[in-house]
Every structure is written in C-alpha cells, then in structure tokens.
Write an enzyme that holds these catalytic residues in place. Sequence first.
Site, mmCIF file in Angstrom:
data_model
loop_
_atom_site.group_PDB
_atom_site.id
_atom_site.type_symbol
_atom_site.label_atom_id
_atom_site.label_comp_id
_atom_site.label_asym_id
_atom_site.label_seq_id
_atom_site.Cartn_x
_atom_site.Cartn_y
_atom_site.Cartn_z
ATOM 1 N N ASP A 34 93.028 -28.271 38.916
ATOM 2 C CA ASP A 34 93.197 -29.099 37.723
ATOM 3 C C ASP A 34 92.554 -28.417 36.528
ATOM 4 O OD1 ASP A 34 94.355 -30.888 39.320
ATOM 5 O OD2 ASP A 34 92.847 -32.477 39.104
ATOM 6 N N TYR A 35 91.394 -27.813 36.802
ATOM 7 C CA TYR A 35 90.664 -27.173 35.713
ATOM 8 C C TYR A 35 91.482 -26.025 35.103
ATOM 9 C CZ TYR A 35 87.134 -24.542 33.219
ATOM 10 O OH TYR A 35 86.456 -23.865 32.254
ATOM 11 N N GLU A 36 92.022 -25.177 35.987
ATOM 12 C CA GLU A 36 92.817 -24.049 35.479
ATOM 13 C C GLU A 36 94.037 -24.541 34.698
ATOM 14 O OE1 GLU A 36 92.464 -20.510 38.696
ATOM 15 O OE2 GLU A 36 92.935 -22.494 39.491
ATOM 16 N N LEU A 84 124.351 -54.445 38.506
ATOM 17 C CA LEU A 84 124.947 -54.441 39.838
ATOM 18 C C LEU A 84 125.142 -55.855 40.331
ATOM 19 C CD1 LEU A 84 122.714 -51.745 41.566
ATOM 20 C CD2 LEU A 84 125.158 -51.538 41.116
ATOM 21 N N GLU A 113 120.474 -46.290 48.722
ATOM 22 C CA GLU A 113 119.235 -45.915 48.031
ATOM 23 C C GLU A 113 118.342 -47.129 47.941
ATOM 24 O OE1 GLU A 113 120.458 -44.635 44.153
ATOM 25 O OE2 GLU A 113 121.786 -43.124 45.002
ATOM 26 N N LYS A 312 119.499 -57.590 48.079
ATOM 27 C CA LYS A 312 118.113 -57.951 47.728
ATOM 28 C C LYS A 312 117.378 -58.474 48.948
ATOM 29 C CE LYS A 312 117.878 -57.874 43.084
ATOM 30 N NZ LYS A 312 117.330 -58.947 42.393
ATOM 31 N N CYS A 409 79.095 -74.346 32.109
ATOM 32 C CA CYS A 409 78.143 -74.867 31.128
ATOM 33 C C CYS A 409 78.535 -76.237 30.587
ATOM 34 C CB CYS A 409 77.965 -73.871 29.979
ATOM 35 S SG CYS A 409 79.367 -73.841 28.850
ATOM 36 N N CYS A 424 86.211 -71.103 27.213
ATOM 37 C CA CYS A 424 84.970 -71.818 26.976
ATOM 38 C C CYS A 424 84.407 -71.227 25.682
ATOM 39 C CB CYS A 424 84.001 -71.587 28.127
ATOM 40 S SG CYS A 424 82.332 -72.098 27.684
HETATM 41 S S1 IVH Z 1 122.559 -47.564 40.171
HETATM 42 C C1 IVH Z 1 125.978 -49.777 37.462
HETATM 43 N N1 IVH Z 1 120.523 -47.134 41.711
HETATM 44 O O1 IVH Z 1 119.016 -51.821 39.137
HETATM 45 C C2 IVH Z 1 124.536 -49.741 37.653
HETATM 46 N N2 IVH Z 1 120.277 -48.765 40.004
HETATM 47 O O2 IVH Z 1 121.005 -54.109 38.724
HETATM 48 C C3 IVH Z 1 124.194 -48.543 38.457
HETATM 49 N N3 IVH Z 1 118.070 -49.789 39.907
HETATM 50 O O3 IVH Z 1 120.049 -51.280 35.849
HETATM 51 C C4 IVH Z 1 122.778 -48.540 38.765
HETATM 52 N N4 IVH Z 1 117.194 -48.663 41.579
HETATM 53 O O4 IVH Z 1 117.772 -50.457 36.535
HETATM 54 C C5 IVH Z 1 120.993 -47.840 40.678
HETATM 55 N N5 IVH Z 1 118.797 -46.602 43.176
HETATM 56 C C6 IVH Z 1 119.259 -47.311 42.129
HETATM 57 C C7 IVH Z 1 118.466 -48.250 41.444
HETATM 58 C C8 IVH Z 1 119.020 -48.970 40.385
HETATM 59 C C9 IVH Z 1 116.975 -49.576 40.646
HETATM 60 C C10 IVH Z 1 118.164 -50.776 38.802
HETATM 61 C C11 IVH Z 1 118.728 -50.206 37.527
HETATM 62 C C12 IVH Z 1 119.944 -50.992 37.194
HETATM 63 C C13 IVH Z 1 119.732 -52.243 38.011
HETATM 64 C C14 IVH Z 1 121.077 -52.783 38.381
#
Ligand code: IVH
Length: 683
Positions: A34-36, A84, A113, A312, A409, A424
């Site tokens: 970190d120093y370097e 989405l 993802e 979700k 108090c 307070c």
């Molecule tokens: S793809 C057409 N990939 O979720 C939208 N979004 O509800 C394509 N998000 O606005 C987005 N992880 O902010 C995508 N692996 C991921 C994501 C991701 C989080 C968020 C993003 C987007 C929202 C959609």
Amino acid sequence: MTETQAAERIQELTRLINHYNFQYYQNALSEISDYEFDMLLEELMKLETEFPNLQAINSPTRRVGGTITKTFPTVYHTYPMLSLGNTYSEEELREFDNRVRKVLEGDFEYVCELKFDGVALSLTYENGELVRGVTRGDGTRGDDITANVRTIKNIPLHLQGKDFPEKMEVRGEVFIPFSVFDHLNKEREDIGEALLANPRNAASGTLKMQDSAVVAKRKLSCYVYSLLGEKLGFETHSETLEALKKWGFDVSQTYRKCNTIEEVLAYINEWESKRFELPIGTDGIVVKVNNFAQQEELGYTAKSPRWAIAYKYKAMNAATPLLGIKYQVGRTGAVTPVALLKPVQLAGTTVKRASLHNANEILRLDIHEGDTVFVEKGGEIIPKITGVDVSKRVPGSMAVAYIDHCPACGSELIRAEGEANFYCPNEDGCPPQIKGKLEHFISRKAMNIESLGEGKIELLFDRGLVRTPDMFYELTFEKLLGLEKVFEDEETGKTRKVSFREKTVENMLNAIEKSKEIPFDRVLFALGIRFVGNTVAQKLAAHFRNIDNLKQASLEELVSVPEIGDRIAFSVQHYFSKPEHLEMIEKLRAQGLQLELPEKAETGPTSDKLAPNTFVISGVFEQFSRDELQDLITRNGGKIVSSISKKLSYLVAGDKMGPSKLEKANSLGVKIISEQEFLKMIE
Ligand code: IVH
C-alpha cells in the site's frame, strides 16, 4: 524537470497505477505494498500540481475526488434504461420459460446472474476512456454524476487492451458493502443523524453528493452486467461479460450458463442461502436469454425486455414475541427505540434485539403491546422488524405509545419539524448525553485520548470530576490516583473493576496533554455539535479557519460551504448561541487547545486585477512560498501555466531560478518580474 520529461513520467506513473489498481480490484492481487502504491500516486499528484495542464481527465488521481458539483446536469440515455419483470415462485418462472420457448424455435441458452441490490449506473466510454457516468433517473433521462463515478475504484477510467469498440455504453450496479454501510450508520448515529435504512439508499444518496472527495471515502463498488452500442460484434451476452472483464471491468464471477429451466432452478436454490456469504446485498437472480439475435426476436414490452426476468428471493425472516422496547439516548439527545425480542434463531445467529429506527417506524408498523413481530436479517449487523403477525395479536392490546419524556432525565422530548427522531433537549444536564459527549470527545477520531477507554468516563463522571471537556484538562495526579468502580454487565451479569493505578493515571495525563496538539478540525468534531461529523468539521475548519470566525458566521455564510445545508447551519448556530458553550470554549483556549488552523497564505480578498494574464513562477522567494504565490495569483484572477511560451504574460522570477528558463523567457520576449514587482500589481 522539463515539461516533456514530466509528460513522460506522468504517462509511466499512470500506466503503473492503472495496472496495480486493475490487479488489486479485478484479480485480488497485491503486487506492491500500500505504501509503495501511495508513493506512486503522490508522485503523480505532485507532477500534476506542478504541470496542471498535464493532468488527464481520467488520471488515477481523480479517484480521490475533490470536484464540487452544485447541480447535476440531466442527460438523455442513448438506450432507455428499462426494468425487469419480477417473479416470486417456481411456477411464475416456468411460465416465463414457456413464453420464451413459444417464440424461439430450436435451442437456446440462459445466463443466470445474481441481482445486486444497489443503484443502476450507465457508463459511456469513447476510445477506451470513461467519458460519462449517468444515473438511471426515470429510465429515459438521468443525472450526469461523472465526477463522483470517477472515484469508484473498480470502475476503469481507462480500458485495458485494444479491442474495445470506439464508443460503448456499459451498465452495472453500484453498491456499498455491508461492512461500510454498518460503519457509516454508526457514524451517523454518533452525530445524531437519522440512520440510513439500507445499503441501497446509502449508495444512492452517496452518488448524488456534491463533493466527490466525500464520495471517494464511501468505498462504493460496481459490478457491471451489460454492454450496449452499435455493431459490437458479439453474439451472446456471456461473450460480452467475458470481454468486459478483459477490458478491466468488475464482472461478478457468480454468473452461470444454463440450458434448461431445471438448471436455472438449481442455480436459484444454490444461491438462496449462499448469497448471505457475500459482502453485499442481493435480492434475487436475473435470468437472461444468452443469444442477442434471440433476444431481438423476443423483443420488449413498454417497460421491460421479454428476454429476461428477475426471480426475487423471499427475505429470511422469523416471527417472535416482542418483550418490550428500550429507548436509548445518544450523545446528541436523539432517542432510538430498540425492540427487545424473545431470542430467535435467524440465518445462523440468535437475535435478541432489533432496530426500530424511530417513532414513525413504530406508527407505520402499528405495533401493539405483546405483539408477535417478524424480524428480517439482511447482511447488515442489526436485524430489523418488518411487520406484525396480526393473527397472534392479544385482543384488546394497546398500540405502543412512544415515550414523551426522556427515560434518563425525565425532560419532555421534542421533535423538530420534518425530523424522524425525538430529542431530549436537556443537552447539558442529561447523564447519557453528558457521558456520550465526553466519550465522543476522547474518541480516536476526535481528541484521541486513548487511555481514557471504557468505564473510565463513567467513573470520572460519577465522582463529579469531569462533566464538560475542559474539565479533562484540570485533572491532576492527586485527584485521580486510587479511584475505583465495579461495573456490572446488564446482559451477562458479569462484573468488571476499573481502578486508577499509578501507571494508568500517568498514561491518562500524558494522553490528555498530548491532545493539545490535535488540529482544529478534529477539536471542532470533538465538540460534538449535532450533525457535525468529521467530514463536515473538516469543511467548516477549512472554510472558517478558526473558531471565532465560525462562531460569528451568518446562516448565509454557513450554507455557502459545500455540503453544508440549513440543518447543519442551524445546529452550528444553536451550539454557539449557548453561553455555557462559549464559556467552555474560552477555557479550552486558555488550556492550549488548537482552535484555529495554522496560518497559510493570507486568505485576503479576491480580485480580478491580474486577469486575463498568465504566469509562470520559478525559483525561491523571500516573502512567500510557491504555493502561496500561486494562491495569490489565482485569487486575483491570474492563471498559472506550467511552461514558458510566447503567449505567456509574466515570468515571476525568484532566487536560484534555472538559467535555461531565464534564457528562454528572454528569447521569447516574455516579461520577467520580481516578487516585489508582482506584489505591486495586486496592491
Ligand atoms: S440486467 C432491462 N442484471 O435490477 C434491464 N440488472 O429491475 C436489464 N440489477 O435496473 C438489467 N443486478 O439496476 C441486470 N445482474 C443484473 C442485475 C440487474 C441488479 C438491477 C438493475 C436494473 C434492475 C432491474
């Protein structure tokens, strides 16, 4: 060093720093200490200060911030930022798969993802350089927050390799790791600021801050997940993820290609609990059709693509009876309700307490005495109450009424308009506030009187030895030696003895004496003015230079300082309106604490006497340092340039100036003036 040599060195330093940054953030490799690393960065900063016109817009030094943006310009997105569709069950996900299969003939592939719980960001690159960072906004247009984005360490300012498109847009999610979030909230609690609800709000608030130097300190991070542009030459989404990684972006390596919906479901199951091991928040997964041609075939609805969907996760929660509410009084007088729960197992830990944030939260949840409540644990340390199991409510039970008097108090609590917290008002007479203020005064980031740790303040306060900070400086060996107190831990019942022996007392007195060297900004922070955290204290100190200027500052003057709003300004004025505070400050002054910043070049008036002239300063001067001279020039409307040319207006020549410079100036017919002659110009 000549300008050409400087340019070469700057290029080399930039290359090295970018390389080490890339290795560190993308490959988790520390090739130098970190120093370097700091030394390289410092050398670069120095060269850029000396040759300001050589500072590139994407120089790694921009990462430390320092740009103030008053209002962020609105920009239209080249491609709208869609959202989405959400699903919450296997069934809904299978419906999505059926819809996709109906449209696409033949084989196709998904990419799964994690869905990162942060704030969407759009990044534009031209010829491999970051040129713009924009928030999602309403999806059609967002805010240009480029200066703040440049401080995010894992966003490349300059791309690696050569095979990137001339122009491209990259999208990703900006987030704050849990550890940083918890730390931030602790700091906020400490200065009496309402707590941030979650890391997402924290990230979103940070991105919109005016001072990019403050943003730099917040340790934001960004994972990218899509690439947009014309004729990019990629066939699949997964290819773009790999390319993005190669160019230096941080692509979370948690994605996976799946051939069937069964494989998608397996991915979902796998991450349902594994996601809690990650240092950041995720609230689901995103399933995307991998092939771009197939994505086009599926198309879009008005709001979202038909080729992708979010699944979700249900939050991890448990139901447990509420045993009571404890009201804690912080050092600023802010009252925070904490729910005491029947211990319950949740995500691997036993939960006994949960934050209720403030009075509004209790109303919003409509909690009744004896209710069974739902507790939820994200990645944050403190679990939160998300709702009430009304089916288990005891008939006829009363809604929880927020206390109206201070539990410590007895003073009547107040709530300022628009504020979430009750306070307070007995700031100088309420024991937890007094003790809290003393603890704060000696804390590491304030006066750093380390040897006065836990329990000692309590003891000093109990014996009436210290009630206000100035009293620390009146402590003597005789007063302290031999004092003792036994403490009992409320929860465990264990006892602990604090006693002041000779060595302890000596250390304490030494540390107290040493604290007189602590600079003004930290003393200001140590005073514990509500809403004045260490960053705000630094800003106020830098602007007003000493406590007397600050004490007399008008509201207008206070809010003219970046990041200082009405709330902080009122709080500062309120603090200095109290005679007992002014009296204490005078005592601290007499005791030798630093109540002003050291003198720098006189911060006299500004003018445009020197405009539109350009200046080069060279050599050593009698009355001023080079920095001070530079400051004088810019404050009077002149411009500093780094090299001598025919267009240069003045060369200010000091002692020991290099002969070659003098010769060059002479040959080009540039006016050469002495320090004295220069001073006459601004008299
Ligand atoms: S793809 C057409 N990939 O979720 C939208 N979004 O509800 C394509 N998000 O606005 C987005 N992880 O902010 C995508 N692996 C991921 C994501 C991701 C989080 C968020 C993003 C987007 C929202 C959609």
